[in-house]
Write an enzyme that holds these catalytic residues in place. Structure first.
Site, PDB file in Angstrom:
ATOM      1  N   GLY A  35       1.080  -4.809  -7.450  1.00 34.92           N
ATOM      2  CA  GLY A  35       1.245  -6.107  -6.390  1.00 34.92           C
ATOM      3  C   GLY A  35       2.617  -6.306  -5.845  1.00 34.92           C
ATOM      4  N   ILE A  65      -2.574  -0.312  -2.802  1.00 32.01           N
ATOM      5  CA  ILE A  65      -1.622   0.639  -2.406  1.00 32.01           C
ATOM      6  C   ILE A  65      -1.647   1.831  -3.411  1.00 32.01           C
ATOM      7  CG2 ILE A  65       0.981   0.793  -2.709  1.00 32.01           C
ATOM      8  CD1 ILE A  65       1.208  -2.116  -1.803  1.00 32.01           C
ATOM      9  N   GLY A 109      12.020  -4.289  11.791  1.00 31.21           N
ATOM     10  CA  GLY A 109      10.422  -3.993  11.705  1.00 31.21           C
ATOM     11  C   GLY A 109       9.606  -4.037  10.551  1.00 31.21           C
ATOM     12  N   GLU A 165      18.789 -10.052  10.477  1.00 30.69           N
ATOM     13  CA  GLU A 165      18.130  -9.129   9.780  1.00 30.69           C
ATOM     14  C   GLU A 165      19.200  -8.255   8.807  1.00 30.69           C
ATOM     15  OE1 GLU A 165      16.022  -6.821   7.659  1.00 30.69           O
ATOM     16  OE2 GLU A 165      14.876  -7.712   9.260  1.00 30.69           O
ATOM     17  N   GLY A 216      -1.643   0.804 -11.694  1.00 25.63           N
ATOM     18  CA  GLY A 216      -2.400  -0.054 -10.689  1.00 25.63           C
ATOM     19  C   GLY A 216      -3.315   0.516  -9.915  1.00 25.63           C
ATOM     20  N   CYS A 263       5.893  -2.884   7.287  1.00 29.89           N
ATOM     21  CA  CYS A 263       4.826  -2.038   8.036  1.00 29.89           C
ATOM     22  C   CYS A 263       5.503  -1.014   8.622  1.00 29.89           C
ATOM     23  CB  CYS A 263       4.165  -2.913   8.864  1.00 29.89           C
ATOM     24  SG  CYS A 263       2.928  -1.936  10.050  1.00 29.89           S
ATOM     25  N   LEU A 282      -4.311   3.162  -4.714  1.00 24.61           N
ATOM     26  CA  LEU A 282      -5.189   4.020  -4.793  1.00 24.61           C
ATOM     27  C   LEU A 282      -5.054   5.109  -3.242  1.00 24.61           C
ATOM     28  CD1 LEU A 282      -8.340   2.301  -5.582  1.00 24.61           C
ATOM     29  CD2 LEU A 282      -7.022   3.500  -7.078  1.00 24.61           C
ATOM     30  N   HIS A 291     -24.643   5.525  20.656  1.00 23.61           N
ATOM     31  CA  HIS A 291     -25.093   6.416  19.630  1.00 23.61           C
ATOM     32  C   HIS A 291     -24.393   7.878  20.257  1.00 23.61           C
ATOM     33  CE1 HIS A 291     -27.375   9.249  16.986  1.00 23.61           C
ATOM     34  NE2 HIS A 291     -27.475   9.941  18.038  1.00 23.61           N
TER      35      HIS A 291
END
Length: 461
Positions: free
Chosen positions: A267, A181, A39, A34, A177, A42, A183, A441
């Protein structure tokens, strides 16, 4: 000759650590490398910290609406941005620490920190040290895409990563954009108290969704005071006394907007440009994504690519499923494939959009006879009781096979209710079977059998 292992994993995102756990449990020696934060996206800059902030924004929104529920709260509601960031940082830190601690304590697993690059077909170099293995798994993730737009190098801008470092409230946030992401951040910061403008090059928001979904999302955001500037044909930037001026060249409205902060949400791109893939014979497509077959194998024998870097999902859950596929095939004698999974995801504005399978437009484009049913969330008792009735539920099915082709649930708990559809599609259960389910319900999911019962041939467009 270097150090030898049974398997090497490059990247400790969603797929890598779990794969290390399975491989070591099977008796293999594993090296996991790494270069930055354990992680992956995310845990550190994606789902976990952003959804923590979404929760804070929802709390502020609900506090402002207190009187609607008979709860009197002193107005105006004040948002402590330092505390908001602290919550997000704590969630990320705990998750990141948990992943790293797990890996470092894993038997037969060696953890190396640094940038891994291929030095040959089954050899990598990490800070000049060579490591070899007959099996190599690439799980390097992705990052924000920064297009070379006019003036972008002359101004300050934020990405989804640097946005998480803010602990002050922007006066006016301009989001470039109008998709997932962008919004989420737009609504989040509007609820924190910022002025927000969303700039989208396309004719509508979240262009991959059906037009009715896009229009409903736009209405939800505009009702909260977010300005949506669409058809921004030529986006350009220059410095301004207030921060940054964004040139829009829209078909209507003002041609410029000045913001104190600019967020680029155009993006993602894979982290594959500095791995030495060519030295291992690993091919990428024109966007830099590693080419994989249905079993996640690359063009190099004994090398697999998982997660965002392979362009086969770009979600936490698809990355984890990549791990499940590889582990099942290597260790359990199975023949799992990417094509077996049902495409599913969510957009975490409020109310959220839960999506599974094809959109209505995609289903129509296949030329097969289809059935469509749609109901507003105002017909859902749970939504009425919560006074959160924006949105609708739509299901598309194959008229001949009776298989559900896809669904969109835009509304309160839509991200949870969509799993009833995902489960049915994954089990290849025809929609008539769900019509006779007896849901609890009051829930949002209880409308699904009713919507299925109303499936009918769509009106031609």
């Amino acid at each position: 000759m270097g150090h030898s292992f049974d398997a090497i994993i490059i990247g400790a995102g969603q797929a890598g650590p779990s794969l290390a756990g399975r491989l070591t449990a099977a008796g293999m020696s594993v090296l996991i490398v790494e270069r930055k934060l354990f992680g992956g996206t995310c845990v550190n800059t994606g789902c976990m910290p952003t959804k923590t902030m979404v929760a804070s924004a929802y709390a502020a929104h609900l506090a402002r609406r207190g009187a609607d529920y008979g709860v009197v709260i002193e107005q105006p509601v004040r948002v402590d941005m330092k505390r908001v960031r602290q919550r997000a940082d704590t969630v990320s830190f705990n998750a990141r620490t948990g992943v790293e601690t797990w890996l470092r304590g894993m038997r037969n697993c060696t953890v190396a920190e640094g940038h891994a690059r291929f030095a040959g077909a089954h050899t990598i170099a990490v800070d000049g040290v060579l490591f070899q293995a007959p099996r190599i798994f690439i799980n390097v993730g992705g990052r924000a895409n920064i297009p070379d737009m006019p003036g972008i190098r002359d101004v300050d801008y934020l990405t989804n990563t640097t946005m998480m470092q803010l602990d002050t409230l922007p006066r006016h946030l301009v989001v470039i954009g109008g998709s997932y992401i962008g919004l989420e951040f737009a609504q989040m910061y509007r609820r924190f108290g910022a002025q927000v403008t969303v700039v989208e090059k396309g004719a509508r928001l979240v262009g991959r969704e059906d037009a009715d979904v896009s229009e409903a999302i736009r209405t939800i955001l505009e009702n909260e005071g977010i300005a949506c500037r669409l058809d921004a044909n030529c986006i350009a930037f220059k410095r301004h006394a207030d921060g940054t001026e964004v040139h829009l060249d829209c078909d209507s409205g003002a041609r410029n907007v000045a913001g104190s902060h600019v967020l680029l949400a155009i993006g993602r791109r894979p982290n594959t440009d500095d791995l030495g893939l060519d030295k291992a014979g690993i091919e990428t497509d024109e966007r830099g994504y590693i080419k994989v077959d249905d079993f996640l194998a690359t063009t190099a024998e004994g090398v697999w690519a998982l997660g965002d870097c392979n362009g086969q999902g770009a979600f936490t859950h698809t990355a984890y499923n990549d791990y499940e596929i590889v582990a099942a095939n290597l260790l359990d004698g199975e023949s799992r494939k990417i094509s077996d999974r049902v495409p599913a995801y969510a957009l975490y504005i409020d109310p959220p959009l839960g999506r599974a399978g094809m959109s209505e437009a995609q289903a129509r484009a296949t030329g097969r006879p289809i059935l469509v049913s749609k109901r507003p969330m105002s017909r859902v008792g749970r939504a009425v009781e919560k006074d959160e009735t924006q949105g609708f539920m739509k299901i598309v099915a194959d008229a001949q096979t009776q298989q559900i082709l896809g669904a969109a649930i835009l509304g309160t708990s839509g991200d949870e209710a969509i799993h009833g559809i995902i489960d049915a599609m994954s089990a290849r259960v025809g929609y008539p079977a769900l019509k006779w389910a007896v849901p609890v319900h009051p829930t949002v999911s209880e409308l699904i059998p009713t919507v299925l019962g109303d499936l009918a041939a769509p009106v031609p467009t």
